[in-house]
Design an enzyme around this catalytic site. Structure first.
Site, PDB file in Angstrom:
ATOM      1  N   LYS A   1       0.805  -1.213   0.000  1.00 39.51           N
ATOM      2  CA  LYS A   1       0.000   0.000   0.000  1.00 39.51           C
ATOM      3  C   LYS A   1       0.839   1.265   0.000  1.00 39.51           C
ATOM      4  O   LYS A   1       0.370   2.325  -0.384  1.00 39.51           O
ATOM      5  CB  LYS A   1      -0.931   0.022   1.227  1.00 39.51           C
ATOM      6  CG  LYS A   1      -2.122  -0.919   1.128  1.00 39.51           C
ATOM      7  CD  LYS A   1      -3.128  -0.594   2.212  1.00 39.51           C
ATOM      8  CE  LYS A   1      -4.311  -1.547   2.198  1.00 39.51           C
ATOM      9  NZ  LYS A   1      -5.216  -1.321   3.332  1.00 39.51           N
TER      10      LYS A   1
ATOM     11  N   LYS B   1      -6.780 -12.334  -6.361  1.00 43.40           N
ATOM     12  CA  LYS B   1      -7.993 -12.548  -5.561  1.00 43.40           C
ATOM     13  C   LYS B   1      -9.052 -11.491  -5.864  1.00 43.40           C
ATOM     14  O   LYS B   1      -8.712 -10.354  -6.193  1.00 43.40           O
ATOM     15  CB  LYS B   1      -7.626 -12.461  -4.072  1.00 43.40           C
ATOM     16  CG  LYS B   1      -7.611 -13.813  -3.401  1.00 43.40           C
ATOM     17  CD  LYS B   1      -7.313 -13.696  -1.927  1.00 43.40           C
ATOM     18  CE  LYS B   1      -8.345 -12.890  -1.181  1.00 43.40           C
ATOM     19  NZ  LYS B   1      -8.146 -12.916   0.277  1.00 43.40           N
TER      20      LYS B   1
ATOM     21  N   LYS C   1     -11.979  -5.761  -2.970  1.00 40.14           N
ATOM     22  CA  LYS C   1     -12.793  -4.543  -2.849  1.00 40.14           C
ATOM     23  C   LYS C   1     -12.102  -3.350  -3.459  1.00 40.14           C
ATOM     24  O   LYS C   1     -12.727  -2.417  -3.916  1.00 40.14           O
ATOM     25  CB  LYS C   1     -12.944  -4.202  -1.351  1.00 40.14           C
ATOM     26  CG  LYS C   1     -14.092  -4.825  -0.668  1.00 40.14           C
ATOM     27  CD  LYS C   1     -14.373  -4.120   0.643  1.00 40.14           C
ATOM     28  CE  LYS C   1     -13.242  -4.316   1.639  1.00 40.14           C
ATOM     29  NZ  LYS C   1     -13.684  -4.350   3.030  1.00 40.14           N
TER      30      LYS C   1
END
Ligand code: TRP
Length: 337
Positions: free
Chosen positions: A113, A204, A207
């Protein structure tokens, strides 16, 4: 004897999708009778990256509604908003003081991130300190309630290992005679690992992925579900069989989703469709999904914001005294009280 405790949480950022449901929330529903379940909407974790305040508030309620719509029973399960129990951040500070910065810099999620490498080499030095400290808040969530079991996605296991390390370290330093922090057990759902992105089937379902076409969101309308499934990436071989081959990742994902929601083995579904095209499989899968999501969406639409806010209020009253007792014990052990 009182029941064992499980604790888990979902961030109210982005929209919950099939992977969240099948990999997490559905498991919680399955064990809600066996355990005392504590299900948190982790809004303090969400603000480690910029959020629009009114959107955050709305999403927090929405996630709680989805917990309820998925079948969590508010009579049994404690559903709450993380920021309502200030002891989470209080414990986080205590744990902060026994965490090494190196332990935080090596976290995969932080590196992903932030773009900051373990050796401190920085590309983007503007990321918030909250993002670095994120795993400590997560440890605080879990350790505050003497949690026995934490069901999480595989991407969270590194954070859970740190949680255990911090609990052990605290006990060693401050609570030698009687451990004050319980070492939790991790439970990783096998199903959660299988739900992949519809557009990049080697990743995967997520969101935070940019394209909403990559995921089936729990509140997607039937026509949106159909559109996303019809557009899902497959391969050019146009032959239906279940295989581990890399080229078949897209098809395998569709077969896996089909299998999980119908309870039929993926290999068997592949045989049913072996003489048909991808379009036929997709059309039928889309209809299965529409039916699968229908009861969740119906229940969701019947729950009011007030109902959720009442639940938050009630949970707050249950949890705060308990959390306060824990903090007092820990403060005493550390010489703060
Ligand atoms: N970090 C978790 C995630 O993104 C969410 C979370 C926060 C959590 N606190 C937790 C999960 C405590 C389990 C237990 O998935």
């Amino acid at each position: 004897m009182s029941k064992k405790i499980f604790f888990s949480g979902v961030q109210p950022s982005g929209n919950l999708h099939l992977g969240n449901y099948l990999g997490s929330i559905k498991n919680w529903v399955d064990i809600q009778d066996e355990y005392q379940a504590i299900c948190c909407v982790v809004n303090l974790h969400a603000i480690t990256v910029p959020q629009d305040p009114s959107e955050l508030k709305k999403k927090t309620i929405e996630v709680a509604k989805l917990y309820l719509a998925s079948g969590l029973d508010p009579e049994k399960v404690i559903i709450f908003r993380q920021s309502d129990v200030p002891q989470h951040t209080e414990l986080m500070w205590l744990l902060n003081t026994i965490t090494k910065t190196g332990e935080l810099f090596k976290m995969t999620q932080f590196k992903d991130k932030s773009g900051i490498q373990e050796n401190g080499v920085t590309e983007k030095i503007s990321v918030g300190a909250g993002l670095l400290n994120y795993p400590i808040l997560m440890a605080a969530d879990i350790l505050l309630y003497d949690t026995d079991l934490v069901p999480v996605g595989e991407d969270q296991t590194q954070h859970l290992e740190l949680t255990k390390t911090l609990a052990r370290r605290f006990n060693n330093r401050f609570a030698k005679e009687r451990a004050l922090l319980k070492i939790p057990e991790i439970f990783v759902s096998k199903i959660g690992k299988k739900i992949m992105s519809l557009t990049e089937p080697n990743k995967k379902m997520s969101k935070s992925a940019e394209s909403p076409n990559s995921r089936i969101e729990l509140l997607d309308k039937p026509e949106v579900v159909r559109k996303k499934i019809m557009r899902a990436v497959t391969d050019s071989e146009n032959k239906i069989y279940y295989s581990d081959k890399k080229e078949k990742a897209g098809l395998r994902n569709l077969l896996n989703i089909f299998s999980i929601i119908t309870g039929k083995a993926p290999e068997e579904i592949a045989v049913d469709y072996q003489d048909k095209g991808y379009g036929d499989l997709k059309k039928d899968l889309a209809e299965e999904l529409v039916e699968y999501l229908k009861p969740i969406q119906k229940k969701f639409s019947e729950i009011s914001d007030e109902e959720v806010l009442d639940i938050f209020e009630k949970s707050k009253r249950t949890l705060i005294p308990r959390a306060e007792r824990k903090i007092t014990e820990l403060n005493r052990a550390m010489g703060l009280e």
